[in-house]
Scaffold this active site. Sequence first.
Site, short mmCIF file in Angstrom:
data_model
loop_
_atom_site.label_atom_id
_atom_site.label_comp_id
_atom_site.label_asym_id
_atom_site.label_seq_id
_atom_site.Cartn_x
_atom_site.Cartn_y
_atom_site.Cartn_z
CB SER A 61 -0.92 -0.01 1.22
OG SER A 61 -1.71 -1.18 1.21
N1 SAM Z 1 -0.04 -4.37 4.06
C1 SAM Z 1 0.63 -5.09 2.99
C2 SAM Z 1 2.03 -4.55 2.77
O1 SAM Z 1 2.47 -3.72 3.57
O2 SAM Z 1 2.69 -5.02 1.83
C3 SAM Z 1 -0.16 -5.04 1.73
C4 SAM Z 1 -1.36 -5.89 1.76
S1 SAM Z 1 -2.11 -6.13 0.19
C5 SAM Z 1 -2.84 -4.57 -0.11
C6 SAM Z 1 -3.44 -7.22 0.66
C7 SAM Z 1 -3.00 -8.61 0.97
O3 SAM Z 1 -4.11 -9.33 1.48
C8 SAM Z 1 -2.51 -9.40 -0.23
O4 SAM Z 1 -1.20 -9.86 -0.02
C9 SAM Z 1 -3.50 -10.58 -0.34
O5 SAM Z 1 -2.91 -11.77 -0.80
C10 SAM Z 1 -3.98 -10.68 1.09
N2 SAM Z 1 -5.26 -11.36 1.29
C11 SAM Z 1 -6.39 -11.31 0.54
N3 SAM Z 1 -7.36 -12.07 1.09
C12 SAM Z 1 -6.82 -12.62 2.22
C13 SAM Z 1 -7.31 -13.50 3.23
N4 SAM Z 1 -8.56 -13.98 3.23
N5 SAM Z 1 -6.49 -13.85 4.24
C14 SAM Z 1 -5.21 -13.38 4.29
N6 SAM Z 1 -4.69 -12.56 3.36
C15 SAM Z 1 -5.49 -12.17 2.35
#
Ligand code: SAM
Length: 216
Positions: A61
Amino acid sequence: MDYERLRKIMVEKQLKPRGIKDPKVLDVFAKVERHKFIPPESIANAYADYPIPIGEKQTISQPYIVALMSESLGLSGKEKVLEVGTGSGYQTAILAELSKEVYSIERSPLLTEKAEERLKKLGYTNIKIKTGDGTLGWPEEAPFDRVIITAASPGVPEPLLEQLSENGRLILPKGEIFSQVLTLIEKKTGKIESSDICACVFVPLVGKYAWKEKLN
Ligand code: SAM
């Protein structure tokens, strides 16, 4: 490249002017080496004011959004935090600096592996990461003082609300698949209070209590 200088510029030009005030949060953003969480092909843009692809169709993000979510959690350093969506592990590192311990769940095994390796290399000892559906939470470790969901959800996954402690705070991007509102949920003497922070756009949360698999 002078990354330390780039971090200072990020704090001065992206975070402070938009209202990030907590000195602990500002210090942590000046300290944590964001470029170590960015794929080599994008490293020159590590401190830029936008999200960056990290593989697996996911993104790290925008710094301001990470800061806003972190500040909104109101961390004192004593909390047990659950993060859903480890991604690159950058937000995880920020949380680990501001709280007692962080439990983080990532859906992609490849991203989990990379984030775990990175965070270990950086010396964090108060982080536990696992691969799985974060909408189910981490019941064995509950309750959590804070919960942060870093992917867009149509609502608050029920298990995460259950695993939030009394006087706890939960933050998530809530709404439609392509546009959401960053929402803060507070549990106060059993009652749930919700407040809107700002409009935002996140990748979808895919799991039992969120969007279904086919969207990804
Ligand atoms: N905060 C992170 C960073 O600093 O890099 C970025 C997060 S990214 C916007 C969202 C993440 O949520 C992705 O890596 C995705 O694979 C994960 N995600 C989506 N659905 C999920 C779930 N049900 N459980 C765990 N992770 C999930």
